[in-house]
Design a protein around this motif. Structure first.
Motif, PDB file in Angstrom:
ATOM      1  N   LYS A 131      -2.060  -5.820   1.683  1.00  0.00           N
ATOM      2  CA  LYS A 131      -2.699  -4.595   1.166  1.00  0.00           C
ATOM      3  C   LYS A 131      -4.468  -4.861   1.097  1.00  0.00           C
ATOM      4  O   LYS A 131      -5.224  -4.104   1.625  1.00  0.00           O
ATOM      5  CB  LYS A 131      -2.236  -4.173  -0.311  1.00  0.00           C
ATOM      6  CG  LYS A 131      -2.862  -3.166  -0.654  1.00  0.00           C
ATOM      7  CD  LYS A 131      -2.121  -2.668  -2.135  1.00  0.00           C
ATOM      8  CE  LYS A 131      -2.873  -1.428  -2.650  1.00  0.00           C
ATOM      9  NZ  LYS A 131      -4.486  -1.837  -3.091  1.00  0.00           N
ATOM     10  N   LEU A 139       0.878  -1.261  -0.080  1.00  0.00           N
ATOM     11  CA  LEU A 139      -0.152   0.079  -0.065  1.00  0.00           C
ATOM     12  C   LEU A 139       0.756   1.086   0.109  1.00  0.00           C
ATOM     13  O   LEU A 139       0.673   2.108  -0.765  1.00  0.00           O
ATOM     14  CB  LEU A 139      -0.913  -0.153   1.436  1.00  0.00           C
ATOM     15  CG  LEU A 139      -1.823   1.078   1.289  1.00  0.00           C
ATOM     16  CD1 LEU A 139      -2.863   1.326   0.138  1.00  0.00           C
ATOM     17  CD2 LEU A 139      -2.722   0.879   2.682  1.00  0.00           C
ATOM     18  N   GLU A 189      -7.408  -2.985   3.290  1.00  0.00           N
ATOM     19  CA  GLU A 189      -8.622  -2.269   2.397  1.00  0.00           C
ATOM     20  C   GLU A 189      -9.958  -2.973   2.564  1.00  0.00           C
ATOM     21  O   GLU A 189     -10.881  -2.359   2.064  1.00  0.00           O
ATOM     22  CB  GLU A 189      -8.407  -2.385   0.981  1.00  0.00           C
ATOM     23  CG  GLU A 189      -7.131  -1.369   0.690  1.00  0.00           C
ATOM     24  CD  GLU A 189      -6.360  -1.514  -0.778  1.00  0.00           C
ATOM     25  OE1 GLU A 189      -5.631  -0.493  -1.159  1.00  0.00           O
ATOM     26  OE2 GLU A 189      -6.840  -2.526  -1.560  1.00  0.00           O
ATOM     27  N   ARG A 198     -10.694  -5.894   1.689  1.00  0.00           N
ATOM     28  CA  ARG A 198     -11.491  -6.585   0.322  1.00  0.00           C
ATOM     29  C   ARG A 198     -11.113  -8.139   0.397  1.00  0.00           C
ATOM     30  O   ARG A 198     -11.816  -9.027  -0.383  1.00  0.00           O
ATOM     31  CB  ARG A 198     -10.946  -6.214  -0.938  1.00  0.00           C
ATOM     32  CG  ARG A 198     -11.032  -4.819  -1.143  1.00  0.00           C
ATOM     33  CD  ARG A 198     -10.089  -4.060  -2.237  1.00  0.00           C
ATOM     34  NE  ARG A 198     -10.138  -4.475  -3.445  1.00  0.00           N
ATOM     35  CZ  ARG A 198      -9.114  -4.256  -4.488  1.00  0.00           C
ATOM     36  NH1 ARG A 198      -8.529  -3.692  -4.430  1.00  0.00           N
ATOM     37  NH2 ARG A 198      -9.362  -4.553  -5.723  1.00  0.00           N
TER      38      ARG A 198
END
Length: 272
Positions: A251, A163, A255, A257
């Protein structure tokens, strides 16, 4: 610029070192651990001294061995202080002392027939304390291991941060440098195109990792994803690919996800 042999990742075999300044100067990248290569660096500096160029410090872009392998020896042989970021100093604690900490945005002014100024740019991601240096007159950026014109850049999951790496690439791009001098390879004369490619490549790879995870339909380890996510990559490079996959998964987890349970990741169900 003086490329010196270092224990770096193939296909690269050398790390570029830089002597910047026309009177006062700085030596960037005390890279090599090999005595014969250090001798070349010392001879290079001594020759510059005969021409009126006097280094005032050695600058480290980051703490990886192919960038600071000669830091202790060159610090002693050239009798110069070593400068670097605080996070680099932390990682070199007990190995070599950083004499002065460099902050993001710090301006290093060097006197001489043509005065020179460098601006330090903190670009974490490949390494926590990674610094780039912009030579103000030319707007050329000494880019360390953020990009390369030979080989690739590894962002691994413990020392790196995918990130932050992508944020740093965007930060570099917004400054619109006239060129990039990487640690590995030659001058990059189209920096905007190269930085955009690096960002898009990482986003592409992120999509392949996520697609591979969704295709399995269950919590998976990185090794379960590599054949699909890196189908375009030779198997000999899959050990490095595994590091990148995990960095991407970390990352994606941050986030929201994907989610992690133990050493496995799974996609977050749609609608959550």
């Amino acid at each position: 610029m003086l490329p010196v042999r270092t224990p770096t990742l193939p296909p690269a075999t050398h790390t570029n070192t830089f002597l910047i300044g026309t009177g006062e100067a700085v030596l960037i990248e005390p890279a090599t651990p090999y005595r014969e290569e250090q001798d070349l660096m010392v001879q290079w500096v001594q020759s510059a001294r005969l021409g009126g160029v006097e280094p005032v410090a050695i600058l480290a872009t980051h703490h990886h061995p192919d960038h600071v392998g000669g830091a202790m020896a060159l610090r002693e042989r050239l009798q110069l202080p070593l400068w670097g970021h605080a996070m680099t100093a932390q990682r070199l604690d007990g190995i070599v002392e950083i004499d002065r900490l460099i902050q993001d945005g710090e301006r290093i002014e060097l006197d001489g027939p043509t005065p020179t100024a460098l601006t330090a740019l903190h670009t974490p991601g490949h390494a926590p304390g990674h610094l780039c240096f912009i030579e103000e007159a030319s707007n050329i950026m000494i880019a360390g291991d953020m990009v390369a014109s030979i080989g690739t850049i590894i962002v691994e999951p413990t020392d790196g941060d995918m990130l932050l790496y992508m944020e740093s690439l965007r930060k570099m791009s917004t400054l619109e440098p006239a060129g990039l001098l990487p640690a590995h390879g030659t001058l990059i004369e189209q920096p905007e195109a190269v930085l955009s490619f690096y960002i898009e490549h990482r986003l592409m790879r992120e999509r392949t990792v996520l697609n591979a995870l969704e295709a399995r339909g269950k919590a998976s380890r990185p090794r379960h994803l590599v054949a699909s996510a890196y189908a375009d990559t030779p198997k000999a490079l899959w050990p490095l690919a595994l590091q990148s996959i995990e960095a991407h998964l970390i990352k994606l987890e941050r986030e929201g996800r994907v989610w992690k349970e133990g050493d496995r990741w799974a996609p977050v169900p749609a609608g959550n």
